[in-house]
Write a protein that holds these residues in place. Structure first.
Motif, PDB file in Angstrom:
ATOM      1  N   ALA A 298      48.336  29.431  43.513  1.00 44.88           N
ATOM      2  CA  ALA A 298      47.614  30.664  43.476  1.00 44.88           C
ATOM      3  C   ALA A 298      47.886  31.300  42.073  1.00 44.88           C
ATOM      4  O   ALA A 298      49.151  31.298  41.796  1.00 44.88           O
ATOM      5  CB  ALA A 298      48.024  31.726  44.522  1.00 44.88           C
ATOM      6  N   CYS A 299      46.837  31.840  41.653  1.00 44.71           N
ATOM      7  CA  CYS A 299      47.063  32.293  40.325  1.00 44.71           C
ATOM      8  C   CYS A 299      47.467  33.827  40.378  1.00 44.71           C
ATOM      9  O   CYS A 299      47.893  34.318  41.639  1.00 44.71           O
ATOM     10  CB  CYS A 299      45.667  32.440  39.654  1.00 44.71           C
ATOM     11  SG  CYS A 299      44.600  33.618  40.341  1.00 44.71           S
ATOM     12  N   THR A 300      47.696  34.590  39.365  1.00 46.27           N
ATOM     13  CA  THR A 300      48.495  35.945  39.625  1.00 46.27           C
ATOM     14  C   THR A 300      47.503  37.105  40.596  1.00 46.27           C
ATOM     15  O   THR A 300      48.241  37.640  41.351  1.00 46.27           O
ATOM     16  CB  THR A 300      48.514  36.587  38.058  1.00 46.27           C
ATOM     17  OG1 THR A 300      49.206  35.676  37.231  1.00 46.27           O
ATOM     18  CG2 THR A 300      49.247  37.744  38.041  1.00 46.27           C
ATOM     19  N   GLY A 301      46.237  36.764  40.456  1.00 44.49           N
ATOM     20  CA  GLY A 301      45.306  37.691  41.333  1.00 44.49           C
ATOM     21  C   GLY A 301      45.794  39.239  41.031  1.00 44.49           C
ATOM     22  O   GLY A 301      46.553  39.468  40.069  1.00 44.49           O
ATOM     23  N   ALA A 302      44.911  39.986  41.774  1.00 44.54           N
ATOM     24  CA  ALA A 302      45.229  41.420  41.751  1.00 44.54           C
ATOM     25  C   ALA A 302      46.547  41.858  42.213  1.00 44.54           C
ATOM     26  O   ALA A 302      47.170  41.215  43.398  1.00 44.54           O
ATOM     27  CB  ALA A 302      44.123  42.087  42.366  1.00 44.54           C
ATOM     28  N   GLY A 304      48.133  41.984  39.337  1.00 40.02           N
ATOM     29  CA  GLY A 304      48.645  41.576  37.982  1.00 40.02           C
ATOM     30  C   GLY A 304      47.770  41.224  36.968  1.00 40.02           C
ATOM     31  O   GLY A 304      47.800  40.991  35.942  1.00 40.02           O
ATOM     32  N   CYS A 305      46.478  40.691  37.591  1.00 38.74           N
ATOM     33  CA  CYS A 305      45.647  40.204  36.241  1.00 38.74           C
ATOM     34  C   CYS A 305      44.197  41.180  36.474  1.00 38.74           C
ATOM     35  O   CYS A 305      43.812  41.516  37.501  1.00 38.74           O
ATOM     36  CB  CYS A 305      44.973  38.897  36.978  1.00 38.74           C
ATOM     37  SG  CYS A 305      43.552  38.331  35.819  1.00 38.74           S
ATOM     38  N   THR A 306      44.076  41.670  35.299  1.00 38.44           N
ATOM     39  CA  THR A 306      42.895  42.548  35.295  1.00 38.44           C
ATOM     40  C   THR A 306      41.519  41.988  35.615  1.00 38.44           C
ATOM     41  O   THR A 306      40.434  42.928  35.931  1.00 38.44           O
ATOM     42  CB  THR A 306      42.685  43.240  33.774  1.00 38.44           C
ATOM     43  OG1 THR A 306      42.832  42.231  32.995  1.00 38.44           O
ATOM     44  CG2 THR A 306      44.084  43.973  33.515  1.00 38.44           C
ATOM     45  N   GLN A 307      41.426  40.823  35.425  1.00 33.10           N
ATOM     46  CA  GLN A 307      40.165  40.238  36.094  1.00 33.10           C
ATOM     47  C   GLN A 307      39.874  39.758  37.415  1.00 33.10           C
ATOM     48  O   GLN A 307      38.842  39.468  37.962  1.00 33.10           O
ATOM     49  CB  GLN A 307      39.817  38.784  35.199  1.00 33.10           C
ATOM     50  CG  GLN A 307      40.043  39.106  33.561  1.00 33.10           C
ATOM     51  CD  GLN A 307      39.140  38.198  32.799  1.00 33.10           C
ATOM     52  OE1 GLN A 307      37.911  37.702  33.089  1.00 33.10           O
ATOM     53  NE2 GLN A 307      39.801  37.289  32.021  1.00 33.10           N
ATOM     54  N   ALA A 308      41.120  39.937  38.043  1.00 27.08           N
ATOM     55  CA  ALA A 308      41.228  39.625  39.492  1.00 27.08           C
ATOM     56  C   ALA A 308      40.072  40.335  40.476  1.00 27.08           C
ATOM     57  O   ALA A 308      40.239  41.759  40.225  1.00 27.08           O
ATOM     58  CB  ALA A 308      42.441  39.348  40.109  1.00 27.08           C
ATOM     59  N   LEU A 309      39.295  39.770  41.383  1.00 21.66           N
ATOM     60  CA  LEU A 309      38.580  40.539  42.335  1.00 21.66           C
ATOM     61  C   LEU A 309      39.370  40.969  43.327  1.00 21.66           C
ATOM     62  O   LEU A 309      39.029  41.656  44.327  1.00 21.66           O
ATOM     63  CB  LEU A 309      37.213  39.678  42.493  1.00 21.66           C
ATOM     64  CG  LEU A 309      36.425  39.424  41.432  1.00 21.66           C
ATOM     65  CD1 LEU A 309      35.177  38.368  41.596  1.00 21.66           C
ATOM     66  CD2 LEU A 309      35.829  40.762  40.667  1.00 21.66           C
ATOM     67  N   VAL A 331      44.173  29.247  45.774  1.00 27.56           N
ATOM     68  CA  VAL A 331      43.610  30.516  46.126  1.00 27.56           C
ATOM     69  C   VAL A 331      43.404  31.143  44.692  1.00 27.56           C
ATOM     70  O   VAL A 331      44.461  31.338  43.996  1.00 27.56           O
ATOM     71  CB  VAL A 331      44.801  31.710  47.013  1.00 27.56           C
ATOM     72  CG1 VAL A 331      44.060  32.698  47.371  1.00 27.56           C
ATOM     73  CG2 VAL A 331      45.033  30.721  48.251  1.00 27.56           C
ATOM     74  N   SER A 332      42.355  31.704  44.383  1.00 30.98           N
ATOM     75  CA  SER A 332      42.170  32.096  42.962  1.00 30.98           C
ATOM     76  C   SER A 332      41.443  33.607  43.141  1.00 30.98           C
ATOM     77  O   SER A 332      40.705  33.787  43.730  1.00 30.98           O
ATOM     78  CB  SER A 332      41.135  31.090  42.201  1.00 30.98           C
ATOM     79  OG  SER A 332      40.874  31.391  40.910  1.00 30.98           O
ATOM     80  N   GLY A 333      41.835  34.247  41.935  1.00 28.99           N
ATOM     81  CA  GLY A 333      41.489  35.847  42.214  1.00 28.99           C
ATOM     82  C   GLY A 333      39.933  35.808  41.541  1.00 28.99           C
ATOM     83  O   GLY A 333      39.594  36.772  41.799  1.00 28.99           O
ATOM     84  N   CYS A 334      39.291  34.721  40.628  1.00 28.13           N
ATOM     85  CA  CYS A 334      38.165  34.820  40.289  1.00 28.13           C
ATOM     86  C   CYS A 334      37.877  33.531  39.918  1.00 28.13           C
ATOM     87  O   CYS A 334      38.452  32.588  40.191  1.00 28.13           O
ATOM     88  CB  CYS A 334      38.100  35.732  39.119  1.00 28.13           C
ATOM     89  SG  CYS A 334      38.611  35.104  37.522  1.00 28.13           S
ATOM     90  N   THR A 335      36.682  33.061  39.532  1.00 26.99           N
ATOM     91  CA  THR A 335      36.252  31.849  39.257  1.00 26.99           C
ATOM     92  C   THR A 335      36.861  31.328  38.080  1.00 26.99           C
ATOM     93  O   THR A 335      36.389  29.850  37.796  1.00 26.99           O
ATOM     94  CB  THR A 335      34.529  31.782  39.119  1.00 26.99           C
ATOM     95  OG1 THR A 335      34.387  32.578  38.266  1.00 26.99           O
ATOM     96  CG2 THR A 335      33.972  32.112  40.365  1.00 26.99           C
ATOM     97  N   LYS A 336      37.561  32.061  37.207  1.00 25.11           N
ATOM     98  CA  LYS A 336      38.181  31.215  36.089  1.00 25.11           C
ATOM     99  C   LYS A 336      39.332  30.131  36.352  1.00 25.11           C
ATOM    100  O   LYS A 336      39.501  29.340  35.675  1.00 25.11           O
ATOM    101  CB  LYS A 336      38.700  32.407  35.227  1.00 25.11           C
ATOM    102  CG  LYS A 336      38.934  32.256  33.879  1.00 25.11           C
ATOM    103  CD  LYS A 336      39.481  33.320  33.033  1.00 25.11           C
ATOM    104  CE  LYS A 336      39.841  32.853  31.633  1.00 25.11           C
ATOM    105  NZ  LYS A 336      40.294  33.928  30.862  1.00 25.11           N
ATOM    106  N   ALA A 337      39.641  30.186  37.483  1.00 20.40           N
ATOM    107  CA  ALA A 337      40.533  29.074  38.013  1.00 20.40           C
ATOM    108  C   ALA A 337      41.847  28.736  37.085  1.00 20.40           C
ATOM    109  O   ALA A 337      42.121  27.665  36.934  1.00 20.40           O
ATOM    110  CB  ALA A 337      39.731  27.791  38.450  1.00 20.40           C
ATOM    111  N   CYS A 338      42.279  29.984  36.648  1.00 16.96           N
ATOM    112  CA  CYS A 338      43.783  29.638  35.670  1.00 16.96           C
ATOM    113  C   CYS A 338      44.584  28.707  36.403  1.00 16.96           C
ATOM    114  O   CYS A 338      45.113  28.007  35.677  1.00 16.96           O
ATOM    115  CB  CYS A 338      44.201  30.932  35.357  1.00 16.96           C
ATOM    116  SG  CYS A 338      43.013  31.967  34.550  1.00 16.96           S
ATOM    117  N   ALA A 339      44.876  28.738  37.783  1.00 13.89           N
ATOM    118  CA  ALA A 339      45.817  27.967  38.154  1.00 13.89           C
ATOM    119  C   ALA A 339      45.457  26.634  38.561  1.00 13.89           C
ATOM    120  O   ALA A 339      46.686  25.770  38.509  1.00 13.89           O
ATOM    121  CB  ALA A 339      46.449  28.670  39.306  1.00 13.89           C
TER     122      ALA A 339
HETATM  123  S1  SF4 Z   1      41.931  32.971  37.900  1.00 17.65           S
HETATM  124 FE1  SF4 Z   1      41.016  34.930  37.438  1.00 17.65          FE
HETATM  125  S2  SF4 Z   1      41.969  36.340  38.550  1.00 17.65           S
HETATM  126 FE2  SF4 Z   1      43.286  34.465  38.635  1.00 17.65          FE
HETATM  127  S3  SF4 Z   1      44.747  34.785  36.884  1.00 17.65           S
HETATM  128 FE3  SF4 Z   1      42.794  33.784  35.975  1.00 17.65          FE
HETATM  129  S4  SF4 Z   1      41.532  35.444  35.397  1.00 17.65           S
HETATM  130 FE4  SF4 Z   1      43.008  36.192  36.679  1.00 17.65          FE
END
Ligand code: SF4
Length: 389
Positions: A298-302, A304-309, A331-339
């Motif tokens: 799981a990425c940082t998500g909301a 912690g991340c300003t882009q997270a939904l 589990v990703s906070g947005c489609t960027k899929a950082c993790a």
């Molecule tokens: S995937 Fe989206 S929500 Fe998750 S850390 Fe990256 S930018 Fe933020």
């Protein structure tokens, strides 16, 4: 079902570092690239203290084995950098920091090929001031008996096949035979070839899509070695690999691990504790290879991340026991899929504060199997994850 549209995540086009940190929902993220991906015990304890003094007491390991201090305020950034420079962990300027992007396979021993080449390549990149590579462009030194970093993003790799060392342009199925004396020079030449051939128009571009559009570089006709299977937790020749929940560790646990020995960073959400074979449980540290938390990413998500939904990690933790053995939930906070930029057997991507899409066997941007799933819905009926898969 069609995919629910959501605001496209922002792409920065540069890679955050220590000298050019990224603002996140919990303050600045200060990313450091320790030489050889290793912190001596003293450096590690000092970084843990800096994380508590200047940040929020949490450290991340990135998917390229960098170490991130989180929660740093802008007015304390300069003092933190000065302290990190005293520890020998920060470059002199932003361009050098960006260029010295070398991922090192963590199982090296002093004086072996990986150790020597990683040092030489880092030095060569520091000196190559005219080499203007895209922000995320990176190298991997992975010359153990079999490649262990093949699944980790790197544009130029130095590997080994059963005959010797091979230089590989990421995405190519063959490479160039090199020696311990020519590998670094040839790697820098390959980076220049990429630029000269137009691989980075407007300063952006990566080797893999470039190779997919055209032939491999000249004289890259040597077969590659077969990669190693995925690395698990536990003892290895140089110490013990421990897992970190979501690739994050409280600073006090980091310092406690360093009390056993130097720490090496890996791109697998694991730390290698040098010469330690008897570790006790610590908050955020996973010692049991059967721990269900190893089956979730799981990425940082909301927030912690300003882009997270939406938030990610509490949900991932709760769903972990329901992820089948041998599978993985991202589990990703947005489609960027950082993790997890690639495909995963199961993916939940936030499309709103309490709304997720489920994608089976794909990436965050692939067509979802289910949409509009709330966290309550998922917690009450976790079998939704695997239904129909
Ligand atoms: S995937 Fe989206 S929500 Fe998750 S850390 Fe990256 S930018 Fe933020």
């Amino acid at each position: 079902m069609s995919q629910t549209s959501a605001a496209a995540p922002k792409t920065y086009g540069w890679c955050p570092g220590a000298l050019r940190p990224m603002m996140s929902g919990d303050g600045l993220v200060v990313r450091i690239r320790p030489p050889l991906g290793r912190l001596s015990a003293e450096q590690a304890k000092a970084v843990a203290a800096l994380s508590e003094g200047f940040g929020n007491g949490l450290l991340d390991i990135s998917s390229r084995a960098n170490l991130q201090l989180r929660g740093v305020t802008e007015d304390q950034h300069a003092a933190l950098i000065a302290a990190l420079q005293d520890l020998g962990l920060v470059d002199t300027d932003i361009d050098t920091e960006a260029r010295r992007n070398v991922l090192v396979a963590p199982f090296w021993s002093s004086g072996d090929d990986t150790h020597l080449l990683a040092q030489r390549l880092a030095r060569a990149l520091v000196q190559a001031a005219d080499l203007s590579l895209p922000g995320k462009f990176g190298f991997a030194v992975d010359t153990g008996p079999v490649p262990v970093l093949r699944d980790t993003a790197a544009d130029i790799r130095i590997e080994r096949n059963h005959h010797g060392l091979v230089l590989v342009a990421d995405g190519a199925e063959t490479g160039r035979r090199v020696t311990i004396d020519t590998a670094v020079e040839d790697a820098i030449s390959l980076a220049r070839w990429f630029l000269d051939q137009g691989g980075a128009p407007d300063g952006r571009g990566r080797m893999r899509p470039f190779i997919a559009r055209r032939a491999v570089p000249p004289a890259h006709d040597t077969p590659l070695g077969a990669p190693a299977p995925q690395q698990g937790l536990g003892p290895v020749a140089t110490g013990t690999l421990v897992g970190l929940e979501f690739g994050q560790i409280p600073a006090h646990s980091f310092a406690a691990l360093a009390a056993h020995g130097a720490l090496r960073l890996t791109p697998w959400r694991m730390l290698l504790v040098e010469n330690a074979y008897d570790l006790s449980p610590l908050p955020g540290v996973i010692l049991d290879p059967a721990d269900a938390r190893l089956r979730v990413i799981a990425c940082t998500g909301a927030p912690g991340c300003t882009q997270a939904l939406g938030p990610t990690r509490d949900l991932a933790r709760d769903l972990a026991p329901h992820v089948p053995l041998g599978s993985c939930l991202h589990v990703s906070g947005c489609t960027k899929a950082c993790a997890c930029p690639g495909t995963a057997p199961l993916t939940l991507v936030a499309t709103g504060p309490d709304e997720f899409n489920l994608i089976q066997g794909g990436t965050t941007t692939d067509r979802p199997t289910l949409t509009h799933l709330s966290t309550r819905h998922l917690r009450v009926a976790p079998d939704l994850l695997t239904k129909g898969s």
